[in-house]
Design an enzyme around this catalytic site. Sequence first.
Site, PDB file in Angstrom:
ATOM      1  N   PRO A   1       0.804  -1.239   0.000  1.00  0.00           N
ATOM      2  CG  PRO A   1      -0.059  -1.073   2.149  1.00  0.00           C
ATOM      3  CD  PRO A   1       0.582  -2.033   1.206  1.00  0.00           C
ATOM      4  CG  ASN A   2       2.812   2.431   3.041  1.00  0.00           C
ATOM      5  OD1 ASN A   2       2.888   1.529   3.864  1.00  0.00           O
ATOM      6  ND2 ASN A   2       1.911   3.412   3.130  1.00  0.00           N
TER       7      ASN A   2
ATOM      8  CG  HIS B   1      14.338  17.723  -3.904  1.00  0.00           C
ATOM      9  ND1 HIS B   1      12.967  17.766  -3.815  1.00  0.00           N
ATOM     10  CD2 HIS B   1      14.667  16.412  -3.974  1.00  0.00           C
ATOM     11  CE1 HIS B   1      12.497  16.518  -3.807  1.00  0.00           C
ATOM     12  NE2 HIS B   1      13.497  15.686  -3.907  1.00  0.00           N
TER      13      HIS B   1
ATOM     14  CG  HIS C   1      15.968   9.537  -2.623  1.00  0.00           C
ATOM     15  ND1 HIS C   1      15.331   9.387  -1.418  1.00  0.00           N
ATOM     16  CD2 HIS C   1      17.251   9.867  -2.331  1.00  0.00           C
ATOM     17  CE1 HIS C   1      16.188   9.632  -0.437  1.00  0.00           C
ATOM     18  NE2 HIS C   1      17.358   9.932  -0.960  1.00  0.00           N
TER      19      HIS C   1
ATOM     20  CD  GLU D   1      14.581   6.304  -1.158  1.00  0.00           C
ATOM     21  OE1 GLU D   1      13.928   6.678  -0.188  1.00  0.00           O
ATOM     22  OE2 GLU D   1      14.143   6.369  -2.318  1.00  0.00           O
TER      23      GLU D   1
ATOM     24  CD  GLU E   1      11.091   7.936   1.738  1.00  0.00           C
ATOM     25  OE1 GLU E   1      11.682   9.012   1.582  1.00  0.00           O
ATOM     26  OE2 GLU E   1      10.595   7.282   0.806  1.00  0.00           O
TER      27      GLU E   1
HETATM   28  C1  NOJ Z   1      10.732  10.111  -2.098  1.00  0.00           C
HETATM   29  C2  NOJ Z   1      12.088  10.327  -1.527  1.00  0.00           C
HETATM   30  O1  NOJ Z   1      12.654   9.112  -1.117  1.00  0.00           O
HETATM   31  C3  NOJ Z   1      11.958  11.288  -0.382  1.00  0.00           C
HETATM   32  O2  NOJ Z   1      13.190  11.435   0.271  1.00  0.00           O
HETATM   33  C4  NOJ Z   1      11.437  12.603  -0.901  1.00  0.00           C
HETATM   34  O3  NOJ Z   1      11.247  13.477   0.184  1.00  0.00           O
HETATM   35  C5  NOJ Z   1      10.114  12.405  -1.624  1.00  0.00           C
HETATM   36  N1  NOJ Z   1      10.212  11.367  -2.581  1.00  0.00           N
HETATM   37  C6  NOJ Z   1       9.644  13.665  -2.319  1.00  0.00           C
HETATM   38  O4  NOJ Z   1      10.482  13.923  -3.399  1.00  0.00           O
HETATM   39 CA    CA Z   2      11.823   6.823  -1.644  1.00  0.00          CA
END
Ligand code: NOJ
Ligand code: CA
Length: 705
Positions: free
Chosen positions: A197-198, A415, A485, A504, A510
Amino acid sequence: MRILSSAFYLSIIFLMLVACEATDSTSVKSPDNNIEVKFLIADEGQAAYIISYKGQLVIDTSYLGFEFTNMPSLGSNLELVRSSKKSFSETWEMPWGEQRLVDNTFNELVVTLKELAEPKRTFSLTFRVFDDGVGFRYSFPEQAGMNEVLIAEENTEFKLTGNHTCWWIPGDWDIYEHLFTKSPFSDIDALSKRNHPNLAQTHIPVNAVNTPVTMKTDDGLYLSFHEAALVDYSGITLKVDAENNSMRSNLVGSDNQKHKVKVQTPFSTPWRTIQIAQRAGDLIESNIIVNLNEPNKLGDVSWIEPTKYVGIWWEMHLGKSTWDYAATQDMSTYIGAKPHGRHGATTENTKRYIDFAAANGIGAVLVEGWNTGWESWIGTDDREGIFDFVTPYPDYDIEEVVRYAKSKDVKIIMHHETSSAVTTYDQQLDTAYAFMHHHGMDMVKTGYVGTIIPKGEYHHGQWMVNHYMRVLQTAAKYKVAVNSHEPIMATGLRRTYPNDVTREGLRGQEFNAWATDGGNPPNHLPTVAFTRMLAGPIDFTPGIFNIKMEPYRNDNQVNTTLAQQLALYVVIYSPLQMAADLPQYYEGHPAFQFIRDVGVDWEQSIVLNGEVGQFVTIARQERDTERWFVGSITNEESRNIIIKTDFLTPNVKYNATIYADGENAHWDLNPTSFKIEQVVIDSNSEIKLSLACGGGAAISIEPVE
Ligand code: NOJ
Ligand code: CA
């Protein structure tokens, strides 16, 4: 008669010698003679190999070959044309890394094969045998009738010799953010991991695992399977054949093509790698993956500076603030839309983080949610053109932020959330990186949340592998280091492109903030250290002190003690290491001193102990100093660990500051209980650590003045 018969015997001896030599010329041993790879042509002319360790079979007869969509398959009716061997040894220097000097010593066997019948295609296999494992790859020269090659599947087999214990994640074509499962090989069930789900994107077509996948045999030997130098090819997953106790490559494909890989001759595949270790810790110390990559192609990379960073990031994951600025989901009415007042990336907030970084010797600040588009970026197929990577929100004065950061000697990390609208990003690349260059920014965090546009492509397929490479090369042109990521898995390309600093590619911190399955369990990181971390540096974002996340996320928590959060700065390697929590939880906290002090660039790293999924202790010496840092973490079990400090320089006295779990510390019941102890030690000392359930310890060690 007599003469004839001795000639007869002589010729038999001669034949035996030839046969012997033929076997010899198609086998190769590691420099320490422990690992042996034998290449053979099987009964139906198939290419095959066998690997043994100290005389014991590790990989049984495993077949090699290809299926194509534009020509017949390849893999049988082959003859050996020639073979050659060589030995190689060098020491190369990592511009940044877990260690400065890397030994790259191997013996190599190259076998050239040809089909006996038309179309008589030819290719070669190169096996490199190191003391700690094997890498092999296929190479196709230019040849008549084989120009463009459309690979439907690579049939590289790994035939196991037992029902090993495995630590695996499913062979997802779109994401690596799964929890590891420990199971016997025969119980691997990747399909049971579908529909998490995530996950904003996930695609698990068959019962396969992603790499690195780590195993332990009944004899206590450790194996880990991965790949090195993934360039212009699809990522590999390994399909499980439980009945035959065997794995076979299952390349990531595309719904838009019948083939999985499109290449032109001449080409080589990525290296297929098998690490072999008697100690779990040796898997981590191995350099096979980087060694199988080409040397640095970027020349002087002294502009790449390992650093700690803080950021406008965790506050969004906690739900305290938002990436978006306006109270609307509708892009057409975005212009002039009213701010909702919870936007995180404001000029003022960024300045607060800059001040905090400057006051604590932290080199950089990441700012997410600074650019327009976040109101409507996710959950829609209409994502092209939403982010442009150059337009700040009205409350983010980028000129002022950059000026202020510079005045405090702090860097701003750019970012780029692409939302997987990859064509948009491709079109913007030069503009986006020139914009960064203009603002003096030399680090970017990229992101690829969501299914790939164009539809039908997957994060780990050739189309995306080539995109990630374009990003890396564009970034290099503008002297920018990349932290990606939702990336393609690391395959050691950081050796060739040292601006490929971290990524990542796992379930990061997170998930503790918002996952609906309870977050990352205490055994997650003791597993990651022996699996995902073998691929390369990890942007895990450690350092959460407000473990229970109140008042922001009352139903979620980090499932470790606070002391373990400190230990992660040493255990989980990355040249960019985030202090992820909100500054308010660090201010005035005595444990924060460890984060201030800990190094990010290492002269050497030693894995002192460890068992996959249970515990691990790593000692790292900082570059250009005499300081050492030690991190030790455990799973849900408490344990006592004794560390011998014989890695220290003899006859030197050191102050050791030990940040340990406090009385009754426990990842759930009492996660923030910790204590700090100071002791004087030398190379003959022993440090006794009591790690709590889900706990850890971090030690900083420096010579007594
Ligand atoms: C997923 C990333 O892993 C996370 O670090 C980031 O904050 C969010 N996407 C938003 O870009
Ligand atoms: Ca991520």
